[in-house]
Design an enzyme around this catalytic site. Structure first.
Site, PDB file in Angstrom:
ATOM      1  N   ARG A   1       4.071  25.127  31.440  1.00  0.00           N
ATOM      2  CA  ARG A   1       3.645  26.694  31.920  1.00  0.00           C
ATOM      3  C   ARG A   1       5.071  27.179  31.374  1.00  0.00           C
ATOM      4  O   ARG A   1       5.615  26.901  30.948  1.00  0.00           O
ATOM      5  CB  ARG A   1       3.547  26.544  33.553  1.00  0.00           C
ATOM      6  N   GLY A   2       5.375  27.987  31.448  1.00  0.00           N
ATOM      7  CA  GLY A   2       6.306  29.850  31.125  1.00  0.00           C
ATOM      8  C   GLY A   2       7.209  28.881  30.199  1.00  0.00           C
ATOM      9  O   GLY A   2       5.923  28.887  28.887  1.00  0.00           O
TER      10      GLY A   2
ATOM     11  N   ARG B   1       4.525  17.670  36.225  1.00  0.00           N
ATOM     12  CA  ARG B   1       4.013  16.838  37.327  1.00  0.00           C
ATOM     13  C   ARG B   1       3.517  16.880  37.981  1.00  0.00           C
ATOM     14  O   ARG B   1       2.957  16.094  38.801  1.00  0.00           O
ATOM     15  CB  ARG B   1       5.532  17.248  37.597  1.00  0.00           C
TER      16      ARG B   1
ATOM     17  N   TYR C   1      21.299  25.826  40.592  1.00  0.00           N
ATOM     18  CA  TYR C   1      20.710  25.646  39.513  1.00  0.00           C
ATOM     19  C   TYR C   1      21.803  26.274  38.414  1.00  0.00           C
ATOM     20  O   TYR C   1      21.851  25.806  37.182  1.00  0.00           O
ATOM     21  CB  TYR C   1      20.070  26.921  39.904  1.00  0.00           C
TER      22      TYR C   1
ATOM     23  N   LYS D   1      22.690  23.962  35.654  1.00  0.00           N
ATOM     24  CA  LYS D   1      22.660  24.143  33.645  1.00  0.00           C
ATOM     25  C   LYS D   1      23.854  24.266  33.375  1.00  0.00           C
ATOM     26  O   LYS D   1      23.440  24.506  32.061  1.00  0.00           O
ATOM     27  CB  LYS D   1      21.746  26.255  34.056  1.00  0.00           C
TER      28      LYS D   1
END
Length: 239
Positions: free
Chosen positions: A12-13, A34, A145, A149
């Site tokens: 996805r995405g 997953r 997050y 990153k």
């Protein structure tokens, strides 16, 4: 030439767009997912879906064996799988923090380490890590997050120095605000506020990130390594 490509989180995405782009270019693409089922369009393109939670070392090893049996040693790895659990620092639990780092950073370590074994023997390979503009700018409510990153930048540049003499490149793509399921959940007010900060005054398309990944995985990018490429409409310029 059709190469063995693995895209983590490819159902996805951004991962879906990247898998679609590389498959359309003629590569043999496998994706990890997953949960859920991969979209039919990937199956129609001949992509190989492999169920794998990258926080589980045994599942990572098994996933690579499946991919290697079907397509051969992984020649291009796109480490895209990631999660977010946003919360202000004082409300963020230990589990909120560690689970994001375990997936986004430690999970990336696992798949890169496993893929690099075959690349080192072949003295060739492409590694592309999907970071975020948040890892460069920071963002309130996203310390977990952003830390994960940002960590990918140091991780990727260290890999570039470590593996470069073996013909392996490692680069980092830092997307900004892209039209995905995650950004569609924002309110209209939130979306307008974000766009005001983007010099190009729009959200990006997943295909624009995918095209950048395709270039970094190509022969034309053979002399590019250790780079952090923003695809963010100018939001993070200077970082």
């Amino acid at each position: 030439m059709s190469r063995s490509v693995l895209v983590t989180g490819g159902n996805r995405g951004l991962g879906l767009a990247i898998a679609r782009e590389l498959a359309a270019a003629g590569d043999k693409v496998a994706i990890t997912h997953r949960s859920g089922e991969p979209p039919q369009e990937l199956l129609d393109l001949g992509c190989l879906p492999v169920r794998c939670d990258i926080t589980e070392p045994e599942q990572v090893e098994q996933a690579f064996k499946v991919v290697e049996d079907a397509h051969g040693k992984v020649e291009v790895l796109v480490a895209n799988a990631g999660i977010n659990r946003d919360q202000l620092l004082l409300r963020m639990s230990e589990e909120d923090f560690t689970s994001v780092l375990e997936t986004n950073l430690t999970g990336t370590f696992r798949v890169v380490k496993r893929a690099s074994k075959g690349m080192l023997r072949a003295r060739s390979g492409r590694i592309v890590l999907i970071s975020s503009v948040v890892g460069l700018l920071g963002s309130a409510g996203q310390v977990n997050y952003a830390a994960s990153k940002s960590g990918l930048v140091g991780f990727g540049r260290s890999l570039a120095r470590e593996l470069g003499s073996r013909g392996i490149t490692c680069n980092v793509v830092a997307p900004g605000f892209i039209e995905t399921d995650m950004t569609r959940e924002l309110t209209e007010t939130q979306r307008d506020s974000i766009i005001e900060r983007v010099p190009l005054a729009r959200y990006g398309a997943p295909e624009e990130v995918a095209a950048t990944v395709r270039f970094l995985a190509s022969a034309e990018a053979a002399y590019i390594t250790g780079a952090v490429i923003p695809v963010d409409g100018g939001l993070g310029m200077g970082h």
